[in-house]
Design an enzyme around this catalytic site. Sequence first.
Site, mmCIF file in Angstrom:
data_model
loop_
_atom_site.group_PDB
_atom_site.id
_atom_site.type_symbol
_atom_site.label_atom_id
_atom_site.label_comp_id
_atom_site.label_asym_id
_atom_site.label_seq_id
_atom_site.Cartn_x
_atom_site.Cartn_y
_atom_site.Cartn_z
ATOM 1 N N TYR A 155 62.981 30.662 19.974
ATOM 2 C CA TYR A 155 63.239 30.760 18.525
ATOM 3 C C TYR A 155 61.926 30.950 17.759
ATOM 4 O O TYR A 155 61.836 31.793 16.856
ATOM 5 C CB TYR A 155 63.948 29.472 18.102
ATOM 6 N N LYS A 159 60.916 34.102 15.455
ATOM 7 C CA LYS A 159 60.641 33.900 14.024
ATOM 8 C C LYS A 159 59.196 34.281 13.673
ATOM 9 O O LYS A 159 58.939 34.746 12.559
ATOM 10 C CB LYS A 159 60.959 32.455 13.615
HETATM 11 P P1 NAD Z 1 74.472 29.161 10.503
HETATM 12 O O1 NAD Z 1 74.696 28.959 11.955
HETATM 13 O O2 NAD Z 1 75.186 28.272 9.536
HETATM 14 O O3 NAD Z 1 74.759 30.675 10.100
HETATM 15 C C1 NAD Z 1 74.238 31.731 10.847
HETATM 16 C C2 NAD Z 1 75.027 32.964 10.545
HETATM 17 O O4 NAD Z 1 74.551 34.035 11.382
HETATM 18 C C3 NAD Z 1 76.523 32.790 10.849
HETATM 19 O O5 NAD Z 1 77.273 33.406 9.835
HETATM 20 C C4 NAD Z 1 76.690 33.539 12.186
HETATM 21 O O6 NAD Z 1 77.991 34.041 12.386
HETATM 22 C C5 NAD Z 1 75.685 34.654 11.996
HETATM 23 N N1 NAD Z 1 75.325 35.260 13.270
HETATM 24 C C6 NAD Z 1 74.885 34.660 14.400
HETATM 25 N N2 NAD Z 1 74.710 35.567 15.373
HETATM 26 C C7 NAD Z 1 75.038 36.775 14.837
HETATM 27 C C8 NAD Z 1 75.059 38.100 15.338
HETATM 28 N N3 NAD Z 1 74.708 38.379 16.586
HETATM 29 N N4 NAD Z 1 75.459 39.097 14.507
HETATM 30 C C9 NAD Z 1 75.816 38.831 13.240
HETATM 31 N N5 NAD Z 1 75.818 37.601 12.698
HETATM 32 C C10 NAD Z 1 75.438 36.587 13.502
HETATM 33 O O7 NAD Z 1 72.898 29.086 10.306
HETATM 34 P P2 NAD Z 1 71.996 28.922 9.000
HETATM 35 O O8 NAD Z 1 71.385 27.594 9.068
HETATM 36 O O9 NAD Z 1 72.739 29.341 7.796
HETATM 37 O O10 NAD Z 1 70.852 29.980 9.356
HETATM 38 C C11 NAD Z 1 70.667 31.193 8.654
HETATM 39 C C12 NAD Z 1 69.270 31.706 8.966
HETATM 40 O O11 NAD Z 1 68.288 30.771 8.504
HETATM 41 C C13 NAD Z 1 68.987 31.901 10.463
HETATM 42 O O12 NAD Z 1 68.211 33.047 10.655
HETATM 43 C C14 NAD Z 1 68.206 30.658 10.825
HETATM 44 O O13 NAD Z 1 67.379 30.857 11.936
HETATM 45 C C15 NAD Z 1 67.414 30.442 9.555
HETATM 46 N N6 NAD Z 1 66.921 29.080 9.414
HETATM 47 C C16 NAD Z 1 67.781 28.028 9.231
HETATM 48 C C17 NAD Z 1 67.272 26.745 9.114
HETATM 49 C C18 NAD Z 1 68.150 25.536 8.910
HETATM 50 O O14 NAD Z 1 67.635 24.417 8.933
HETATM 51 N N7 NAD Z 1 69.432 25.690 8.697
HETATM 52 C C19 NAD Z 1 65.894 26.539 9.183
HETATM 53 C C20 NAD Z 1 65.047 27.626 9.355
HETATM 54 C C21 NAD Z 1 65.582 28.891 9.469
#
Ligand code: NAD
Length: 250
Positions: A155, A159
């Site tokens: 990851y 990133k």
């Molecule tokens: P989440 O799991 O709630 O949502 C992720 C979304 O991405 C979902 O709608 C899922 O269906 C979609 N997805 C996954 N694989 C996919 C694919 N192959 N094709 C199309 N869609 C796909 O996660 P989140 O927390 O909302 O994360 C959103 C973004 O923010 C991600 O890139 C994650 O790495 C990043 N992020 C999140 C956090 C956190 O703490 N939540 C922290 C840092 C970064």
Amino acid sequence: MRLKEKIALITGASKGIGREIAIKFAHNGCDIIFFYKNNRLLAEEVSEEIEALGRKVIPIKVDVSNYEEVENAKEEVKKHFDHIDILVNNAGILRDNLFTKMEQGQWDEVIDVNLTGVFNCTSVFIEELMKSKEANIINMTSIAGIHGNVGQTNYSAAKSGIIGFTKALAKEVAGNNIRVNAIAPGFIETGIWESLPPKIYKRALNRIALKRIGNPIHVANTALFLASSLSSYITGQVIEVDGGIGISVI
Ligand code: NAD
């Protein structure tokens, strides 16, 4: 209305941060195309919410790691819109494991979705963005991409890759009036947390200067800032939305 008459494409917007961004943008006068992976029910819920705000919404089932699916989606988008103004590369997954236990499949899946997915969507839609008078790409990275995180070599690598991609692309397309920025969330309360053990959750909370987990709205507000003219002199940047984890070294 910061995004009046703009058209945004947001990946992974059926839940979590992506969903919040889609709704925030719609509230601000933006029409929305969004990609979801397979949960049609959730996608319908988001669509209804956006329609209720009086905005046009086009949900499309797309796996961002599959170039052909993204290309097919472009044909669908072109039936409704002659350009796009904003691309938010948000879709992402976790497949955590200590490096010594990490399987090739866990590495590949995370790189394919989190990094190659960003390439695929940007590559396919860059021409549509170039047709806009003023376009923005917002890539969702993570504090793990800046600082690294135990159990997340895959990851963190993906990133970090997004950060390099953001800066290089920002230089290449500045002349086309496209700004490219990244958001690095810290710990934000979404479904992505469900796979994390409680011990890691507790340890994370201790490291946050503000001593509270973030909410998707904090990220959506930053995305709105980056997508709007409020940030018109900002490109190639990574904004940490992390409650101060990044400053909590000493
Ligand atoms: P989440 O799991 O709630 O949502 C992720 C979304 O991405 C979902 O709608 C899922 O269906 C979609 N997805 C996954 N694989 C996919 C694919 N192959 N094709 C199309 N869609 C796909 O996660 P989140 O927390 O909302 O994360 C959103 C973004 O923010 C991600 O890139 C994650 O790495 C990043 N992020 C999140 C956090 C956190 O703490 N939540 C922290 C840092 C970064």
